[in-house]
Design a protein around this motif. Structure first.
Motif, PDB file in Angstrom:
ATOM      1  N   LEU A  16       0.809  -1.210   0.000  1.00  0.00           N
ATOM      2  CA  LEU A  16       0.000   0.000   0.000  1.00  0.00           C
ATOM      3  C   LEU A  16       0.845   1.264   0.000  1.00  0.00           C
ATOM      4  CD1 LEU A  16      -2.867  -0.991   2.447  1.00  0.00           C
ATOM      5  CD2 LEU A  16      -2.960  -0.856  -0.046  1.00  0.00           C
ATOM      6  N   ALA A  17       2.053   1.175   0.502  1.00  0.00           N
ATOM      7  CA  ALA A  17       2.918   2.347   0.541  1.00  0.00           C
ATOM      8  C   ALA A  17       3.236   2.844  -0.860  1.00  0.00           C
ATOM      9  CB  ALA A  17       4.209   2.031   1.293  1.00  0.00           C
ATOM     10  N   GLY A  18       3.193   1.975  -1.850  1.00  0.00           N
ATOM     11  CA  GLY A  18       3.482   2.366  -3.224  1.00  0.00           C
ATOM     12  C   GLY A  18       2.240   2.717  -4.005  1.00  0.00           C
ATOM     13  N   CYS A  19       1.096   2.865  -3.349  1.00  0.00           N
ATOM     14  CA  CYS A  19      -0.167   3.119  -4.041  1.00  0.00           C
ATOM     15  C   CYS A  19      -0.752   4.469  -3.636  1.00  0.00           C
ATOM     16  CB  CYS A  19      -1.174   2.027  -3.720  1.00  0.00           C
ATOM     17  SG  CYS A  19      -0.679   0.395  -4.272  1.00  0.00           S
ATOM     18  N   MET A  20      -1.495   5.058  -4.572  1.00  0.00           N
ATOM     19  CA  MET A  20      -2.168   6.314  -4.296  1.00  0.00           C
ATOM     20  C   MET A  20      -3.314   6.449  -5.303  1.00  0.00           C
ATOM     21  SD  MET A  20      -0.596  10.174  -4.084  1.00  0.00           S
ATOM     22  CE  MET A  20      -0.303  10.470  -5.805  1.00  0.00           C
ATOM     23  N   THR A  21      -4.410   7.052  -4.890  1.00  0.00           N
ATOM     24  CA  THR A  21      -5.532   7.311  -5.779  1.00  0.00           C
ATOM     25  C   THR A  21      -5.707   8.809  -5.915  1.00  0.00           C
ATOM     26  OG1 THR A  21      -6.637   5.267  -5.145  1.00  0.00           O
ATOM     27  CG2 THR A  21      -7.996   6.959  -6.154  1.00  0.00           C
ATOM     28  N   VAL A  22      -5.791   9.290  -7.160  1.00  0.00           N
ATOM     29  CA  VAL A  22      -6.012  10.707  -7.421  1.00  0.00           C
ATOM     30  C   VAL A  22      -7.173  10.851  -8.404  1.00  0.00           C
ATOM     31  CG1 VAL A  22      -3.618  11.388  -6.990  1.00  0.00           C
ATOM     32  CG2 VAL A  22      -4.326  10.801  -9.299  1.00  0.00           C
ATOM     33  N   THR A  23      -7.771  12.037  -8.422  1.00  0.00           N
ATOM     34  CA  THR A  23      -8.836  12.330  -9.369  1.00  0.00           C
ATOM     35  C   THR A  23      -8.288  13.253 -10.439  1.00  0.00           C
ATOM     36  OG1 THR A  23     -10.533  12.115  -7.666  1.00  0.00           O
ATOM     37  CG2 THR A  23     -11.134  13.325  -9.654  1.00  0.00           C
ATOM     38  N   GLY A  24      -8.487  12.865 -11.691  1.00  0.00           N
ATOM     39  CA  GLY A  24      -8.080  13.693 -12.816  1.00  0.00           C
ATOM     40  C   GLY A  24      -9.292  14.351 -13.451  1.00  0.00           C
ATOM     41  N   THR A  25      -9.080  15.510 -14.044  1.00  0.00           N
ATOM     42  CA  THR A  25     -10.144  16.211 -14.755  1.00  0.00           C
ATOM     43  C   THR A  25      -9.757  16.306 -16.215  1.00  0.00           C
ATOM     44  OG1 THR A  25     -10.602  17.501 -12.758  1.00  0.00           O
ATOM     45  CG2 THR A  25     -11.532  18.314 -14.817  1.00  0.00           C
ATOM     46  N   ILE A  43      -7.704   7.737 -10.898  1.00  0.00           N
ATOM     47  CA  ILE A  43      -6.414   7.152 -11.263  1.00  0.00           C
ATOM     48  C   ILE A  43      -5.847   6.460 -10.033  1.00  0.00           C
ATOM     49  CG2 ILE A  43      -4.105   7.645 -12.148  1.00  0.00           C
ATOM     50  CD1 ILE A  43      -5.448  10.384 -13.149  1.00  0.00           C
ATOM     51  N   HIS A  44      -5.643   5.153 -10.156  1.00  0.00           N
ATOM     52  CA  HIS A  44      -5.040   4.369  -9.075  1.00  0.00           C
ATOM     53  C   HIS A  44      -3.584   4.129  -9.449  1.00  0.00           C
ATOM     54  CE1 HIS A  44      -8.972   3.614  -7.299  1.00  0.00           C
ATOM     55  NE2 HIS A  44      -9.405   3.360  -8.520  1.00  0.00           N
ATOM     56  N   GLU A  45      -2.692   4.826  -8.753  1.00  0.00           N
ATOM     57  CA  GLU A  45      -1.267   4.730  -9.050  1.00  0.00           C
ATOM     58  C   GLU A  45      -0.632   3.610  -8.243  1.00  0.00           C
ATOM     59  OE1 GLU A  45       0.958   8.475  -9.339  1.00  0.00           O
ATOM     60  OE2 GLU A  45      -0.903   9.447  -8.719  1.00  0.00           O
ATOM     61  N   ASN A  46       0.281   2.891  -8.885  1.00  0.00           N
ATOM     62  CA  ASN A  46       1.086   1.887  -8.205  1.00  0.00           C
ATOM     63  C   ASN A  46       2.535   2.139  -8.599  1.00  0.00           C
ATOM     64  OD1 ASN A  46       2.475  -0.345  -7.288  1.00  0.00           O
ATOM     65  ND2 ASN A  46       0.805  -1.746  -7.714  1.00  0.00           N
ATOM     66  N   TRP A  47       3.236   2.887  -7.771  1.00  0.00           N
ATOM     67  CA  TRP A  47       4.606   3.277  -8.091  1.00  0.00           C
ATOM     68  C   TRP A  47       5.522   2.073  -8.229  1.00  0.00           C
ATOM     69  CZ3 TRP A  47       3.455   6.640  -3.450  1.00  0.00           C
ATOM     70  CH2 TRP A  47       2.775   7.786  -3.839  1.00  0.00           C
ATOM     71  N   GLY A  51       3.013   2.044 -12.948  1.00  0.00           N
ATOM     72  CA  GLY A  51       1.778   2.166 -13.712  1.00  0.00           C
ATOM     73  C   GLY A  51       0.590   2.126 -12.792  1.00  0.00           C
ATOM     74  N   GLY A  52      -0.553   1.829 -13.366  1.00  0.00           N
ATOM     75  CA  GLY A  52      -1.763   1.755 -12.574  1.00  0.00           C
ATOM     76  C   GLY A  52      -2.977   1.602 -13.455  1.00  0.00           C
ATOM     77  N   THR A  53      -4.139   1.898 -12.887  1.00  0.00           N
ATOM     78  CA  THR A  53      -5.395   1.774 -13.614  1.00  0.00           C
ATOM     79  C   THR A  53      -6.141   3.106 -13.610  1.00  0.00           C
ATOM     80  OG1 THR A  53      -6.581   1.040 -11.645  1.00  0.00           O
ATOM     81  CG2 THR A  53      -5.625  -0.673 -13.045  1.00  0.00           C
ATOM     82  N   ILE A  54      -7.029   3.259 -14.592  1.00  0.00           N
ATOM     83  CA  ILE A  54      -7.816   4.474 -14.736  1.00  0.00           C
ATOM     84  C   ILE A  54      -9.260   4.080 -15.012  1.00  0.00           C
ATOM     85  CG2 ILE A  54      -8.154   6.608 -16.038  1.00  0.00           C
ATOM     86  CD1 ILE A  54      -5.214   6.428 -16.862  1.00  0.00           C
ATOM     87  N   THR A  55     -10.197   4.809 -14.403  1.00  0.00           N
ATOM     88  CA  THR A  55     -11.618   4.622 -14.659  1.00  0.00           C
ATOM     89  C   THR A  55     -12.238   5.992 -14.917  1.00  0.00           C
ATOM     90  OG1 THR A  55     -11.681   2.734 -13.157  1.00  0.00           O
ATOM     91  CG2 THR A  55     -13.782   3.719 -13.745  1.00  0.00           C
ATOM     92  N   ASP A 109       3.524   9.216 -18.801  1.00  0.00           N
ATOM     93  CA  ASP A 109       2.584   8.110 -18.657  1.00  0.00           C
ATOM     94  C   ASP A 109       1.769   7.952 -19.935  1.00  0.00           C
ATOM     95  OD1 ASP A 109       3.252   7.902 -15.844  1.00  0.00           O
ATOM     96  OD2 ASP A 109       2.031   9.681 -15.538  1.00  0.00           O
ATOM     97  N   PHE A 110       1.662   6.722 -20.420  1.00  0.00           N
ATOM     98  CA  PHE A 110       0.844   6.402 -21.580  1.00  0.00           C
ATOM     99  C   PHE A 110      -0.309   5.524 -21.111  1.00  0.00           C
ATOM    100  CE2 PHE A 110       4.960   7.380 -23.304  1.00  0.00           C
ATOM    101  CZ  PHE A 110       4.657   8.137 -24.435  1.00  0.00           C
ATOM    102  N   ALA A 111      -1.543   5.855 -21.528  1.00  0.00           N
ATOM    103  CA  ALA A 111      -2.719   5.106 -21.086  1.00  0.00           C
ATOM    104  C   ALA A 111      -3.597   4.730 -22.273  1.00  0.00           C
ATOM    105  CB  ALA A 111      -3.538   5.934 -20.099  1.00  0.00           C
ATOM    106  N   ALA A 112      -4.226   3.581 -22.154  1.00  0.00           N
ATOM    107  CA  ALA A 112      -5.218   3.122 -23.125  1.00  0.00           C
ATOM    108  C   ALA A 112      -6.454   2.695 -22.340  1.00  0.00           C
ATOM    109  CB  ALA A 112      -4.680   1.956 -23.935  1.00  0.00           C
ATOM    110  N   LEU A 113      -7.609   3.270 -22.698  1.00  0.00           N
ATOM    111  CA  LEU A 113      -8.857   2.948 -22.020  1.00  0.00           C
ATOM    112  C   LEU A 113      -9.867   2.421 -23.037  1.00  0.00           C
ATOM    113  CD1 LEU A 113      -7.669   5.750 -20.591  1.00  0.00           C
ATOM    114  CD2 LEU A 113      -9.653   5.362 -19.189  1.00  0.00           C
TER     115      LEU A 113
END
Length: 148
Positions: A16-25, A43-47, A51-55, A109-113
Motif C-alpha cells: 500500500l505504501a506504493g499506491c495512491m488514488t487521485v482524481t483527474g479532470t 487514477i489508481h497509481e502503483n509506483w 503504472g496503474g489503472t484508470i476509470t 505516462d501512456f494510457a489506453a482505455l
C-alpha cells in the motif's frame, strides 16, 4: 503464528505504501469533446509497478477502464493520421493529431482505455509528485486536456 501474521501485515503495508488514488479532470479542447463536457477520472497509481489503472464514466453511463504505464522522462512523441479520397474529380479529406515533447517531468505516462460500449481513449500525461498534465484523444474525435 504471530510471526506469520506480522509478515502478512508488513507485506500489505509495504504494498500500500506504493499506491495512491487521485482524481483527474479532462477538459474539452474541441467540438467532439465539448459534446461530452468536462469529465472526471479516477487514477489508481502503483509506483512499484510503474503504472496503474484508470476509470472514467461518460455522461451516458459508459465506463471506460484501462491501464497506464510510466516511462522515464525524455523526448517522446505520438500521433495518428487519417485520410480519405474519392475519384474521379472527387473529394479529399485529411485529419491528423500529434504531439511531441521534450520534458523534464519525472514521468511520462501512456494510457489506453476501453469502454463497455466501444469507446476508446489514448492518453499521454507528464507527471511528477502526484500531479500531471497531458492529452487524451477519444475514438469519437474528442480531444481533452488532462490535469490532476
Amino acid at each position: 503464528m504471530k510471526t506469520a501474521k506480522a509478515l502478512v501485515v508488513a507485506a500489505v503495508i509495504g504494498a500500500l505504501a506504493g499506491c495512491m488514488t487521485v482524481t483527474g479532470t479532462l477538459y474539452p479542447m474541441n467540438k467532439d469533446a465539448q459534446n461530452l463536457g468536462v469529465l472526471k477520472a479516477t487514477i489508481h497509481e502503483n509506483w512499484l509497478a510503474q503504472g496503474g489503472t484508470i476509470t472514467c464514466t461518460l455522461p451516458d453511463g459508459e465506463v471506460l477502464t484501462g491501464q497506464y504505464r510510466t516511462i522515464s522522462s525524455g523526448s517522446v512523441s505520438f500521433g495518428s493520421g487519417f485520410g480519405n479520397i474519392t475519384t474521379p474529380g472527387g473529394t479529399a479529406f485529411g485529419s491528423g493529431f500529434g504531439e511531441s515533447e521534450s520534458s523534464s517531468w519525472t514521468h511520462v505516462d501512456f494510457a489506453a482505455l476501453h469502454g463497455n460500449r466501444g469507446t476508446m481513449a489514448d492518453c499521454k500525461v507528464y507527471s511528477s509528485s502526484g500531479h500531471g498534465t497531458g492529452v487524451c484523444k477519444m475514438s469519437n474525435g474528442g480531444i481533452f486536456r488532462v490535469m490532476f
